[in-house]
Write a protein that holds these residues in place. Structure first.
Motif, PDB file in Angstrom:
ATOM      1  N   ASP A  22     -18.466  -9.572 -13.088  1.00  0.00           N
ATOM      2  CA  ASP A  22     -17.239  -9.714 -13.882  1.00  0.00           C
ATOM      3  C   ASP A  22     -16.143  -8.770 -13.393  1.00  0.00           C
ATOM      4  O   ASP A  22     -14.960  -9.056 -13.556  1.00  0.00           O
ATOM      5  CB  ASP A  22     -17.533  -9.439 -15.363  1.00  0.00           C
ATOM      6  CG  ASP A  22     -18.371 -10.526 -16.013  1.00  0.00           C
ATOM      7  OD1 ASP A  22     -18.486 -11.618 -15.415  1.00  0.00           O
ATOM      8  OD2 ASP A  22     -18.923 -10.278 -17.101  1.00  0.00           O
ATOM      9  N   ALA A  23     -16.557  -7.649 -12.792  1.00  0.00           N
ATOM     10  CA  ALA A  23     -15.592  -6.688 -12.254  1.00  0.00           C
ATOM     11  C   ALA A  23     -15.126  -7.056 -10.850  1.00  0.00           C
ATOM     12  O   ALA A  23     -14.324  -6.345 -10.248  1.00  0.00           O
ATOM     13  CB  ALA A  23     -16.190  -5.288 -12.248  1.00  0.00           C
ATOM     14  N   GLY A  24     -15.654  -8.182 -10.321  1.00  0.00           N
ATOM     15  CA  GLY A  24     -15.232  -8.641  -9.001  1.00  0.00           C
ATOM     16  C   GLY A  24     -15.938  -7.964  -7.852  1.00  0.00           C
ATOM     17  O   GLY A  24     -15.445  -7.977  -6.717  1.00  0.00           O
ATOM     18  N   ARG A  70     -19.639   1.992 -10.440  1.00  0.00           N
ATOM     19  CA  ARG A  70     -19.499   0.945  -9.427  1.00  0.00           C
ATOM     20  C   ARG A  70     -18.498  -0.118  -9.867  1.00  0.00           C
ATOM     21  O   ARG A  70     -17.730  -0.631  -9.047  1.00  0.00           O
ATOM     22  CB  ARG A  70     -20.873   0.306  -9.151  1.00  0.00           C
ATOM     23  CG  ARG A  70     -20.829  -0.745  -8.038  1.00  0.00           C
ATOM     24  CD  ARG A  70     -20.522  -0.121  -6.703  1.00  0.00           C
ATOM     25  NE  ARG A  70     -20.315  -1.115  -5.658  1.00  0.00           N
ATOM     26  CZ  ARG A  70     -19.154  -1.321  -5.034  1.00  0.00           C
ATOM     27  NH1 ARG A  70     -18.088  -0.597  -5.345  1.00  0.00           N
ATOM     28  NH2 ARG A  70     -19.056  -2.242  -4.097  1.00  0.00           N
ATOM     29  N   ALA A  71     -18.500  -0.468 -11.152  1.00  0.00           N
ATOM     30  CA  ALA A  71     -17.542  -1.448 -11.663  1.00  0.00           C
ATOM     31  C   ALA A  71     -16.107  -0.961 -11.508  1.00  0.00           C
ATOM     32  O   ALA A  71     -15.176  -1.765 -11.376  1.00  0.00           O
ATOM     33  CB  ALA A  71     -17.837  -1.762 -13.128  1.00  0.00           C
ATOM     34  N   ALA A  72     -15.939   0.372 -11.479  1.00  0.00           N
ATOM     35  CA  ALA A  72     -14.625   0.968 -11.248  1.00  0.00           C
ATOM     36  C   ALA A  72     -14.304   1.077  -9.759  1.00  0.00           C
ATOM     37  O   ALA A  72     -13.337   1.730  -9.378  1.00  0.00           O
ATOM     38  CB  ALA A  72     -14.551   2.337 -11.904  1.00  0.00           C
ATOM     39  N   ARG A  73     -15.134   0.438  -8.932  1.00  0.00           N
ATOM     40  CA  ARG A  73     -14.948   0.342  -7.480  1.00  0.00           C
ATOM     41  C   ARG A  73     -15.270   1.632  -6.733  1.00  0.00           C
ATOM     42  O   ARG A  73     -14.834   1.818  -5.601  1.00  0.00           O
ATOM     43  CB  ARG A  73     -13.527  -0.125  -7.130  1.00  0.00           C
ATOM     44  CG  ARG A  73     -13.169  -1.498  -7.665  1.00  0.00           C
ATOM     45  CD  ARG A  73     -14.128  -2.555  -7.149  1.00  0.00           C
ATOM     46  NE  ARG A  73     -13.766  -3.896  -7.596  1.00  0.00           N
ATOM     47  CZ  ARG A  73     -13.081  -4.757  -6.865  1.00  0.00           C
ATOM     48  NH1 ARG A  73     -12.683  -4.436  -5.658  1.00  0.00           N
ATOM     49  NH2 ARG A  73     -12.792  -5.954  -7.335  1.00  0.00           N
ATOM     50  N   ALA A 199      -3.293  -3.432   1.703  1.00  0.00           N
ATOM     51  CA  ALA A 199      -4.197  -4.580   1.787  1.00  0.00           C
ATOM     52  C   ALA A 199      -5.672  -4.171   1.793  1.00  0.00           C
ATOM     53  O   ALA A 199      -6.552  -5.035   1.776  1.00  0.00           O
ATOM     54  CB  ALA A 199      -3.890  -5.385   3.050  1.00  0.00           C
ATOM     55  N   LEU A 200      -5.962  -2.881   1.795  1.00  0.00           N
ATOM     56  CA  LEU A 200      -7.341  -2.422   1.874  1.00  0.00           C
ATOM     57  C   LEU A 200      -8.063  -2.602   0.548  1.00  0.00           C
ATOM     58  O   LEU A 200      -7.443  -2.710  -0.508  1.00  0.00           O
ATOM     59  CB  LEU A 200      -7.373  -0.945   2.285  1.00  0.00           C
ATOM     60  CG  LEU A 200      -6.777  -0.608   3.649  1.00  0.00           C
ATOM     61  CD1 LEU A 200      -6.924   0.873   3.907  1.00  0.00           C
ATOM     62  CD2 LEU A 200      -7.440  -1.414   4.750  1.00  0.00           C
ATOM     63  N   SER A 201      -9.382  -2.601   0.599  1.00  0.00           N
ATOM     64  CA  SER A 201     -10.183  -2.762  -0.610  1.00  0.00           C
ATOM     65  C   SER A 201     -10.026  -1.556  -1.523  1.00  0.00           C
ATOM     66  O   SER A 201      -9.698  -0.444  -1.093  1.00  0.00           O
ATOM     67  CB  SER A 201     -11.661  -2.928  -0.239  1.00  0.00           C
ATOM     68  OG  SER A 201     -12.172  -1.721   0.302  1.00  0.00           O
ATOM     69  N   HIS A 202     -10.278  -1.795  -2.818  1.00  0.00           N
ATOM     70  CA  HIS A 202     -10.148  -0.719  -3.807  1.00  0.00           C
ATOM     71  C   HIS A 202     -11.112   0.420  -3.513  1.00  0.00           C
ATOM     72  O   HIS A 202     -10.833   1.581  -3.838  1.00  0.00           O
ATOM     73  CB  HIS A 202     -10.410  -1.271  -5.209  1.00  0.00           C
ATOM     74  CG  HIS A 202      -9.378  -2.249  -5.685  1.00  0.00           C
ATOM     75  ND1 HIS A 202      -8.071  -1.884  -5.931  1.00  0.00           N
ATOM     76  CD2 HIS A 202      -9.462  -3.578  -5.941  1.00  0.00           C
ATOM     77  CE1 HIS A 202      -7.396  -2.947  -6.335  1.00  0.00           C
ATOM     78  NE2 HIS A 202      -8.205  -3.988  -6.343  1.00  0.00           N
ATOM     79  N   GLU A 203     -12.271   0.110  -2.922  1.00  0.00           N
ATOM     80  CA  GLU A 203     -13.260   1.151  -2.637  1.00  0.00           C
ATOM     81  C   GLU A 203     -12.692   2.254  -1.750  1.00  0.00           C
ATOM     82  O   GLU A 203     -13.055   3.422  -1.891  1.00  0.00           O
ATOM     83  CB  GLU A 203     -14.495   0.533  -1.965  1.00  0.00           C
ATOM     84  CG  GLU A 203     -15.465  -0.130  -2.924  1.00  0.00           C
ATOM     85  CD  GLU A 203     -15.030  -1.536  -3.335  1.00  0.00           C
ATOM     86  OE1 GLU A 203     -15.781  -2.196  -4.066  1.00  0.00           O
ATOM     87  OE2 GLU A 203     -13.943  -1.975  -2.941  1.00  0.00           O
ATOM     88  N   LEU A 204     -11.797   1.880  -0.841  1.00  0.00           N
ATOM     89  CA  LEU A 204     -11.264   2.877   0.085  1.00  0.00           C
ATOM     90  C   LEU A 204     -10.377   3.906  -0.608  1.00  0.00           C
ATOM     91  O   LEU A 204     -10.109   4.967  -0.050  1.00  0.00           O
ATOM     92  CB  LEU A 204     -10.485   2.189   1.208  1.00  0.00           C
ATOM     93  CG  LEU A 204     -11.352   1.475   2.253  1.00  0.00           C
ATOM     94  CD1 LEU A 204     -10.491   0.739   3.265  1.00  0.00           C
ATOM     95  CD2 LEU A 204     -12.274   2.454   2.957  1.00  0.00           C
TER      96      LEU A 204
END
Length: 283
Positions: A22-24, A70-73, A199-204
């Motif tokens: 659900d968090a993508g 993890r859901a918070a990326r 454009a980078l992923s939220h994890e970065l």
């Protein structure tokens, strides 16, 4: 399920997977299993065996905390506090870039020829330098980084891997405080251009920005290395640089213009340009 019945590990995994999906989060089921194994202090391969068992309240609370992070990326590696690289585990924190599988191409290319001394520019966690030293036990190495906190992580990894006698560390803005000559210089510098950052992923966003971008065109570090590396290389010494997938030609041109020989670009397993290799001329 009656309130008195404890939640099973499998049921907790199902709920966690749904929350991550659900968090993508891509690979939600995989991440949930890795985090459950972490909480239970078992190998992830054993999750299926213990899945029918009840999960105690302490483990459940810890697992829910991990899943929320993890859901918070937040990257899985930061939650675990470690990342696997070239068959070894390295401690990682928000102060260092996570070592990635693509960087193993740099290590593999470096190991194609012997070396007795190596300099790792922008060493971060020390994963590149320490891997090279572990694979080449008679070699000595110097890792430099502008971040004192990154060097603390690198020193911790050297201790964990039993490589403190082979590795030295130096706070330095690229070559500023480096001395000596080396058979091999390696680097995975910040190569993401400023206009690519959004454009980078939220994890970065959980990794140090200083290790990701030069706040310019992504080529600043390569210009510095091309300009100065020959001063720190033995005759016929090598430079190996990780690059972004669109930077092969530009970085190769910089190295050739600086007088390096045998310049070549090596692709990763996906066929994308990943490493530029160059050799110092004979003197």
């Amino acid at each position: 399920m009656p309130a008195s019945m404890p939640l099973t590990i499998q049921a907790a995994l199902v709920l966690a997977t749904r929350q991550l999906s659900d968090a993508g989060i891509a690979g939600a089921s995989r991440d949930a299993r890795i985090l459950m194994a972490h909480v239970l202090d078992i190998d992830a391969s054993r999750i299926t065996m213990v899945a029918p068992e009840p999960i105690d309240q302490t483990a459940q609370t810890a697992f829910e905390t991990c899943i929320a992070r993890r859901a918070a990326r937040e990257p899985v590696s930061h939650i675990l506090g470690r990342r696997s690289f070239y068959g070894r585990d390295f401690s990682v924190t928000a102060d260092v870039l996570d070592p990635r599988p693509e960087t193993e191409i740099l290590v593999e290319q470096s190991l194609l020829q012997p070396f007795s001394s190596v300099l790792d520019m922008g060493t971060g966690s020390g994963a590149i330098l320490l891997t090279l030293l572990a694979e080449q036990p008679l070699a000595k190495g110097l890792g430099c980084d502008i971040s004192p906190k990154a060097l603390e992580v690198a020193q911790q990894n050297a201790t964990q891997l039993g490589l403190t006698k082979q590795a030295r560390w130096c706070p330095s803005d690229w070559f500023t405080d480096v001395s000596g000559t080396f058979d091999l210089i390696v680097s995975n510098p910040p190569y993401i251009a400023l206009d690519e950052m959004q454009a980078l992923s939220h994890e970065l966003s959980h990794e140090p920005r200083l290790a990701l971008t030069d706040e310019a065109d992504g080529l600043t570090a390569y210009r510095i290395i091309a300009d100065q590396a020959l001063n720190f290389l033995s005759p016929r010494g090598r430079v190996l640089l990780e690059i972004g997938p669109t930077q092969g030609a530009a970085v190769a041109d910089l190295m050739m213009a600086a007088g390096f020989k045998g310049v070549r670009v090596v692709a990763d397993l996906d066929g994308r340009d990943r490493v530029v290799c160059a050799v110092a001329p004979r003197q």
